[in-house]
Scaffold this motif. Structure first.
Motif, PDB file in Angstrom:
ATOM      1  N   UNK A  43       0.822  -1.212   0.000  1.00  0.00           N
ATOM      2  CA  UNK A  43       0.000   0.000   0.000  1.00  0.00           C
ATOM      3  C   UNK A  43       0.859   1.267   0.000  1.00  0.00           C
ATOM      4  N   UNK A  44       2.069   1.204   0.547  1.00  0.00           N
ATOM      5  CA  UNK A  44       2.973   2.356   0.499  1.00  0.00           C
ATOM      6  C   UNK A  44       3.356   2.709  -0.938  1.00  0.00           C
ATOM      7  N   UNK A  45       3.310   1.717  -1.793  1.00  0.00           N
ATOM      8  CA  UNK A  45       3.675   1.934  -3.192  1.00  0.00           C
ATOM      9  C   UNK A  45       2.679   2.843  -3.895  1.00  0.00           C
ATOM     10  N   UNK A  46       1.450   2.858  -3.439  1.00  0.00           N
ATOM     11  CA  UNK A  46       0.424   3.705  -4.061  1.00  0.00           C
ATOM     12  C   UNK A  46       0.822   5.171  -3.943  1.00  0.00           C
ATOM     13  N   UNK A  47       1.245   5.593  -2.754  1.00  0.00           N
ATOM     14  CA  UNK A  47       1.673   6.980  -2.562  1.00  0.00           C
ATOM     15  C   UNK A  47       2.886   7.310  -3.423  1.00  0.00           C
ATOM     16  N   UNK A  48       3.833   6.372  -3.505  1.00  0.00           N
ATOM     17  CA  UNK A  48       5.018   6.586  -4.350  1.00  0.00           C
ATOM     18  C   UNK A  48       4.612   6.734  -5.810  1.00  0.00           C
ATOM     19  N   UNK A  49       3.704   5.871  -6.251  1.00  0.00           N
ATOM     20  CA  UNK A  49       3.256   5.924  -7.647  1.00  0.00           C
ATOM     21  C   UNK A  49       2.539   7.234  -7.945  1.00  0.00           C
ATOM     22  N   UNK A  50       1.699   7.665  -7.040  1.00  0.00           N
ATOM     23  CA  UNK A  50       1.000   8.942  -7.238  1.00  0.00           C
ATOM     24  C   UNK A  50       1.980  10.103  -7.320  1.00  0.00           C
ATOM     25  N   UNK A  51       2.988  10.094  -6.460  1.00  0.00           N
ATOM     26  CA  UNK A  51       4.012  11.139  -6.512  1.00  0.00           C
ATOM     27  C   UNK A  51       4.700  11.160  -7.876  1.00  0.00           C
ATOM     28  N   UNK A  52       5.074   9.983  -8.360  1.00  0.00           N
ATOM     29  CA  UNK A  52       5.760   9.892  -9.650  1.00  0.00           C
ATOM     30  C   UNK A  52       4.851  10.388 -10.777  1.00  0.00           C
ATOM     31  N   UNK A  53       3.619   9.927 -10.766  1.00  0.00           N
ATOM     32  CA  UNK A  53       2.695  10.262 -11.858  1.00  0.00           C
ATOM     33  C   UNK A  53       2.202  11.701 -11.824  1.00  0.00           C
ATOM     34  N   UNK A  54       2.400  12.370 -10.696  1.00  0.00           N
ATOM     35  CA  UNK A  54       2.037  13.787 -10.622  1.00  0.00           C
ATOM     36  C   UNK A  54       3.262  14.688 -10.733  1.00  0.00           C
ATOM     37  N   UNK A  55       4.366  14.125 -11.214  1.00  0.00           N
ATOM     38  CA  UNK A  55       5.545  14.925 -11.520  1.00  0.00           C
ATOM     39  C   UNK A  55       6.537  15.101 -10.390  1.00  0.00           C
ATOM     40  N   UNK A  56       6.392  14.348  -9.320  1.00  0.00           N
ATOM     41  CA  UNK A  56       7.312  14.496  -8.195  1.00  0.00           C
ATOM     42  C   UNK A  56       8.342  13.372  -8.161  1.00  0.00           C
ATOM     43  N   UNK A  57       8.662  12.851  -9.312  1.00  0.00           N
ATOM     44  CA  UNK A  57       9.660  11.792  -9.408  1.00  0.00           C
ATOM     45  C   UNK A  57       9.904  11.451 -10.858  1.00  0.00           C
ATOM     46  N   UNK A  58      10.980  10.713 -11.080  1.00  0.00           N
ATOM     47  CA  UNK A  58      11.324  10.296 -12.437  1.00  0.00           C
ATOM     48  C   UNK A  58      10.354   9.235 -12.918  1.00  0.00           C
ATOM     49  N   UNK A  59       9.910   9.334 -14.153  1.00  0.00           N
ATOM     50  CA  UNK A  59       8.942   8.393 -14.705  1.00  0.00           C
ATOM     51  C   UNK A  59       9.496   6.964 -14.726  1.00  0.00           C
ATOM     52  N   UNK A  60      10.799   6.822 -14.943  1.00  0.00           N
ATOM     53  CA  UNK A  60      11.407   5.488 -14.907  1.00  0.00           C
ATOM     54  C   UNK A  60      11.191   4.816 -13.550  1.00  0.00           C
ATOM     55  N   UNK A  61      11.096   5.614 -12.496  1.00  0.00           N
ATOM     56  CA  UNK A  61      10.850   5.054 -11.165  1.00  0.00           C
ATOM     57  C   UNK A  61       9.505   4.331 -11.104  1.00  0.00           C
ATOM     58  N   UNK A  62       8.560   4.741 -11.929  1.00  0.00           N
ATOM     59  CA  UNK A  62       7.268   4.063 -11.978  1.00  0.00           C
ATOM     60  C   UNK A  62       7.445   2.637 -12.499  1.00  0.00           C
ATOM     61  N   UNK A  63       8.268   2.489 -13.521  1.00  0.00           N
ATOM     62  CA  UNK A  63       8.559   1.150 -14.037  1.00  0.00           C
ATOM     63  C   UNK A  63       9.231   0.285 -12.996  1.00  0.00           C
ATOM     64  N   UNK A  64      10.159   0.858 -12.274  1.00  0.00           N
ATOM     65  CA  UNK A  64      10.839   0.111 -11.218  1.00  0.00           C
ATOM     66  C   UNK A  64       9.873  -0.268 -10.096  1.00  0.00           C
ATOM     67  N   UNK A  65       8.932   0.608  -9.827  1.00  0.00           N
ATOM     68  CA  UNK A  65       7.909   0.334  -8.817  1.00  0.00           C
ATOM     69  C   UNK A  65       7.006  -0.822  -9.265  1.00  0.00           C
ATOM     70  N   UNK A  66       6.672  -0.860 -10.552  1.00  0.00           N
ATOM     71  CA  UNK A  66       5.907  -1.978 -11.083  1.00  0.00           C
ATOM     72  C   UNK A  66       6.663  -3.290 -10.889  1.00  0.00           C
ATOM     73  N   UNK A  67       7.963  -3.246 -11.144  1.00  0.00           N
ATOM     74  CA  UNK A  67       8.780  -4.454 -10.973  1.00  0.00           C
ATOM     75  C   UNK A  67       8.803  -4.892  -9.510  1.00  0.00           C
ATOM     76  N   UNK A  68       9.020  -3.956  -8.622  1.00  0.00           N
ATOM     77  CA  UNK A  68       9.041  -4.266  -7.191  1.00  0.00           C
ATOM     78  C   UNK A  68       7.708  -4.881  -6.755  1.00  0.00           C
ATOM     79  N   UNK A  69       6.625  -4.313  -7.235  1.00  0.00           N
ATOM     80  CA  UNK A  69       5.297  -4.830  -6.922  1.00  0.00           C
ATOM     81  C   UNK A  69       5.122  -6.248  -7.453  1.00  0.00           C
ATOM     82  N   UNK A  70       5.606  -6.502  -8.675  1.00  0.00           N
ATOM     83  CA  UNK A  70       5.500  -7.834  -9.261  1.00  0.00           C
ATOM     84  C   UNK A  70       6.277  -8.857  -8.431  1.00  0.00           C
TER      85      UNK A  70
END
Length: 75
Positions: A2-29
């Motif tokens: 559930x902590x990943x949701x906040x990280x993903x929202x931060x990334x998708x709203x411009x508060x992080x590198x977009x590549x980090x979203x891909x890495x977050x998907x991998x971590x979740x998988x």
């Protein structure tokens, strides 16, 4: 997870590198894959490994009951 949701929202709203979203998907998988042996199978694992080797940063299996597709995050 559930902590990943906040990280993903931060990334998708411009508060992080977009590549980090891909890495977050991998971590979740990796976490989801470790929950039970019913999450994946040999074919899915092979496809996921192949897309990572080809440069994808992460992915997610979508669908249920033996149907669906794999979403892949790649440049």
């Amino acid at each position: 997870m559930s902590d990943m949701v906040d990280k993903a929202l931060d990334i998708l709203t411009g508060q992080g590198a977009l590549d980090d979203f891909g890495r977050l998907l991998h971590e979740s998988w990796v976490i989801k894959r470790g929950l039970t042996d019913k999450i994946s199978n040999e074919t899915i694992d092979e496809v996921y490994s192949t897309v990572l080797q080809a440069g994808a940063l992460g992915g997610k299996l979508l669908g249920a009951g033996g149907g669906g597709f794999m979403l892949v995050f790649a440049r």
